[in-house]
Write a protein that holds these residues in place. Sequence first.
Motif, PDB file in Angstrom:
ATOM      1  N   MET A   1       0.836  -1.188   0.094  1.00  0.00           N
ATOM      2  CA  MET A   1      -0.014  -0.022   0.077  1.00  0.00           C
ATOM      3  C   MET A   1       0.727   1.104  -0.069  1.00  0.00           C
ATOM      4  SD  MET A   1      -3.173  -0.845  -0.015  1.00  0.00           S
ATOM      5  CE  MET A   1      -3.370  -2.368  -0.522  1.00  0.00           C
ATOM      6  N   ALA A   2       0.370   2.367  -0.532  1.00  0.00           N
ATOM      7  CA  ALA A   2       1.129   3.624  -0.864  1.00  0.00           C
ATOM      8  C   ALA A   2       1.317   3.945   0.737  1.00  0.00           C
ATOM      9  CB  ALA A   2       0.509   4.548  -1.547  1.00  0.00           C
TER      10      ALA A   2
ATOM     11  N   GLU B   1      -2.044   7.348   0.875  1.00  0.00           N
ATOM     12  CA  GLU B   1      -3.048   7.089  -0.171  1.00  0.00           C
ATOM     13  C   GLU B   1      -4.007   7.930  -0.410  1.00  0.00           C
ATOM     14  OE1 GLU B   1      -5.924   3.076  -0.638  1.00  0.00           O
ATOM     15  OE2 GLU B   1      -4.422   2.917   1.027  1.00  0.00           O
ATOM     16  N   PRO B   2      -4.193   8.469  -1.600  1.00  0.00           N
ATOM     17  CA  PRO B   2      -5.355   9.552  -1.716  1.00  0.00           C
ATOM     18  C   PRO B   2      -6.394   9.157  -1.310  1.00  0.00           C
ATOM     19  CG  PRO B   2      -4.297   8.715  -3.950  1.00  0.00           C
ATOM     20  CD  PRO B   2      -3.648   7.957  -2.929  1.00  0.00           C
ATOM     21  N   GLN B   3      -7.171   9.921  -0.545  1.00  0.00           N
ATOM     22  CA  GLN B   3      -8.405   9.773  -0.214  1.00  0.00           C
ATOM     23  C   GLN B   3      -9.812  10.241  -0.950  1.00  0.00           C
ATOM     24  OE1 GLN B   3      -8.909   7.620   2.660  1.00  0.00           O
ATOM     25  NE2 GLN B   3      -6.667   7.323   2.419  1.00  0.00           N
ATOM     26  N   GLY B   4     -10.819   9.402  -1.000  1.00  0.00           N
ATOM     27  CA  GLY B   4     -12.054   9.972  -1.562  1.00  0.00           C
ATOM     28  C   GLY B   4     -11.954  10.211  -3.124  1.00  0.00           C
ATOM     29  N   ASN B   5     -12.795  11.063  -3.687  1.00  0.00           N
ATOM     30  CA  ASN B   5     -12.783  10.991  -5.080  1.00  0.00           C
ATOM     31  C   ASN B   5     -11.866  11.811  -5.554  1.00  0.00           C
ATOM     32  OD1 ASN B   5     -13.459  10.832  -7.690  1.00  0.00           O
ATOM     33  ND2 ASN B   5     -15.922  11.456  -7.285  1.00  0.00           N
ATOM     34  N   TRP B   6     -10.598  11.563  -5.773  1.00  0.00           N
ATOM     35  CA  TRP B   6      -9.542  12.473  -6.260  1.00  0.00           C
ATOM     36  C   TRP B   6      -9.347  12.847  -7.629  1.00  0.00           C
ATOM     37  CZ3 TRP B   6      -6.138  10.199  -9.253  1.00  0.00           C
ATOM     38  CH2 TRP B   6      -5.752   8.839  -9.233  1.00  0.00           C
ATOM     39  N   TRP B   7      -9.981  11.882  -8.546  1.00  0.00           N
ATOM     40  CA  TRP B   7      -9.776  12.003 -10.022  1.00  0.00           C
ATOM     41  C   TRP B   7     -10.639  13.228 -10.292  1.00  0.00           C
ATOM     42  CZ3 TRP B   7      -6.604  10.809 -13.369  1.00  0.00           C
ATOM     43  CH2 TRP B   7      -7.132  11.004 -14.868  1.00  0.00           C
TER      44      TRP B   7
ATOM     45  N   SER C   1      21.321  -8.381 -40.183  1.00  0.00           N
ATOM     46  CA  SER C   1      22.482  -8.894 -39.230  1.00  0.00           C
ATOM     47  C   SER C   1      22.170 -10.389 -39.249  1.00  0.00           C
ATOM     48  CB  SER C   1      22.410  -8.134 -37.818  1.00  0.00           C
ATOM     49  OG  SER C   1      21.227  -8.094 -37.556  1.00  0.00           O
ATOM     50  N   TYR C   2      23.400 -10.893 -38.868  1.00  0.00           N
ATOM     51  CA  TYR C   2      23.264 -12.343 -38.885  1.00  0.00           C
ATOM     52  C   TYR C   2      24.185 -12.907 -37.512  1.00  0.00           C
ATOM     53  CZ  TYR C   2      22.523 -11.848 -43.771  1.00  0.00           C
ATOM     54  OH  TYR C   2      22.094 -11.690 -45.051  1.00  0.00           O
TER      55      TYR C   2
ATOM     56  N   ILE D   1      27.685 -11.625 -33.491  1.00  0.00           N
ATOM     57  CA  ILE D   1      26.464 -11.047 -34.364  1.00  0.00           C
ATOM     58  C   ILE D   1      27.526 -10.447 -35.396  1.00  0.00           C
ATOM     59  CG2 ILE D   1      24.852  -9.375 -34.596  1.00  0.00           C
ATOM     60  CD1 ILE D   1      23.957 -11.515 -32.600  1.00  0.00           C
TER      61      ILE D   1
ATOM     62  N   MET E   1      -9.626   6.117  -0.816  1.00  0.00           N
ATOM     63  CA  MET E   1     -10.073   5.197  -1.788  1.00  0.00           C
ATOM     64  C   MET E   1     -11.354   4.770  -1.446  1.00  0.00           C
ATOM     65  SD  MET E   1      -6.976   2.289  -2.540  1.00  0.00           S
ATOM     66  CE  MET E   1      -7.908   0.978  -3.219  1.00  0.00           C
TER      67      MET E   1
ATOM     68  N   GLU F   1     -14.075   4.924   0.381  1.00  0.00           N
ATOM     69  CA  GLU F   1     -14.756   5.596   1.514  1.00  0.00           C
ATOM     70  C   GLU F   1     -16.284   5.414   1.140  1.00  0.00           C
ATOM     71  OE1 GLU F   1     -13.612   9.818   2.033  1.00  0.00           O
ATOM     72  OE2 GLU F   1     -11.957   9.063   3.397  1.00  0.00           O
TER      73      GLU F   1
ATOM     74  N   GLU G   1     -19.253   5.772  -1.915  1.00  0.00           N
ATOM     75  CA  GLU G   1     -19.262   6.737  -2.993  1.00  0.00           C
ATOM     76  C   GLU G   1     -18.850   5.932  -4.516  1.00  0.00           C
ATOM     77  OE1 GLU G   1     -17.209  10.838  -3.660  1.00  0.00           O
ATOM     78  OE2 GLU G   1     -16.814   9.736  -1.887  1.00  0.00           O
TER      79      GLU G   1
ATOM     80  N   TYR H   1     -16.701   5.747  -7.643  1.00  0.00           N
ATOM     81  CA  TYR H   1     -15.418   6.491  -8.268  1.00  0.00           C
ATOM     82  C   TYR H   1     -15.370   6.343  -9.729  1.00  0.00           C
ATOM     83  CZ  TYR H   1     -14.275   6.634  -3.237  1.00  0.00           C
ATOM     84  OH  TYR H   1     -14.198   6.982  -2.117  1.00  0.00           O
TER      85      TYR H   1
ATOM     86  N   GLN I   1      -9.810   6.513 -11.757  1.00  0.00           N
ATOM     87  CA  GLN I   1      -9.512   6.367 -10.512  1.00  0.00           C
ATOM     88  C   GLN I   1      -9.292   5.102  -9.790  1.00  0.00           C
ATOM     89  OE1 GLN I   1     -11.107   9.431  -7.754  1.00  0.00           O
ATOM     90  NE2 GLN I   1     -10.696   7.915  -5.885  1.00  0.00           N
TER      91      GLN I   1
ATOM     92  N   ILE J   1      -3.132  -0.674  -7.028  1.00  0.00           N
ATOM     93  CA  ILE J   1      -1.660  -0.829  -7.112  1.00  0.00           C
ATOM     94  C   ILE J   1      -1.079  -2.058  -7.628  1.00  0.00           C
ATOM     95  CG2 ILE J   1      -1.160   1.073  -5.385  1.00  0.00           C
ATOM     96  CD1 ILE J   1      -0.770  -1.169  -3.200  1.00  0.00           C
TER      97      ILE J   1
ATOM     98  N   LEU K   1      17.624 -14.847 -35.084  1.00  0.00           N
ATOM     99  CA  LEU K   1      18.529 -14.136 -36.185  1.00  0.00           C
ATOM    100  C   LEU K   1      19.250 -15.390 -37.140  1.00  0.00           C
ATOM    101  CD1 LEU K   1      19.205 -11.400 -36.422  1.00  0.00           C
ATOM    102  CD2 LEU K   1      21.325 -11.821 -35.105  1.00  0.00           C
ATOM    103  N   PRO K   2      19.258 -15.326 -38.553  1.00  0.00           N
ATOM    104  CA  PRO K   2      19.742 -16.573 -39.137  1.00  0.00           C
ATOM    105  C   PRO K   2      21.102 -16.460 -39.287  1.00  0.00           C
ATOM    106  CG  PRO K   2      19.104 -14.613 -40.720  1.00  0.00           C
ATOM    107  CD  PRO K   2      18.562 -14.297 -39.234  1.00  0.00           C
TER     108      PRO K   2
END
Lengths: 174, 51
Positions: free
Chosen positions: A1-2, A5-11, A51-52, A138, B1, B3, B6, B8, B12, B18, B44-45
Amino acid sequence: MAIHEPQGNWWQPLSKDEKIWFILALVWMLVSFLYMPIQHFIGVQNPPSESYRVSAEDFEALIEAQEEKYTVGEENGFPVVRPNPDEPVYLKASMWEWTPVLELEKDKTYKIHLSSVDLVHGFSIQPINLNLMVIPGIDYVVNLKPTSSGDFRILCNEFCGLGHHTMVGKINVI
Amino acid sequence: MSEGSEEYSAVQKFYDNIWLLLGIGIVLPTVLFTVWGLYEVYTLPYLPIVK
């Protein structure tokens, strides 16, 4: 876990300024992306696309056969080879030399096969600044058309041990 | 995340997952760089040798 962590509706939808920057960056990215294939067709220097795989023994044998057939002289202990433009040309990288010295004709196109028989070296023609890596096992095929006559040095630009700085080869364009 | 009840957005939900992000972060470079690179090397040949 970060940790936090961002909480709620962050987007949130992008704001106007962010949208402008996003579109500018996207357009520039697409231009750069499309330019890669375009450069392949219009560019004068491209990385080898042919290449060969090849073993060190087989490559050494090809170098020796070429020397037997096309050697025209000697320079600083190295054979000077004047190859036929219609046949493949072989150039060997090893600690710490480029073999042989190549004598090429101006405005003729050569297929130069490059390989290393020991470890990774870097093929760099100076002063025109053509660069690529030479990897053992090569074989890279470089289509080379000299457009000016003179002597060109081949430097190794991948560190290859104690004698790296002495690893200088030569191409004579006549 | 998560909560309460709600709802999302899909974006999001994606960015909050992760383990999915970790999976993509490992799988994509492995396939596009390592696996693809090994495939190129092994298919490769061999140099056609003109004697």
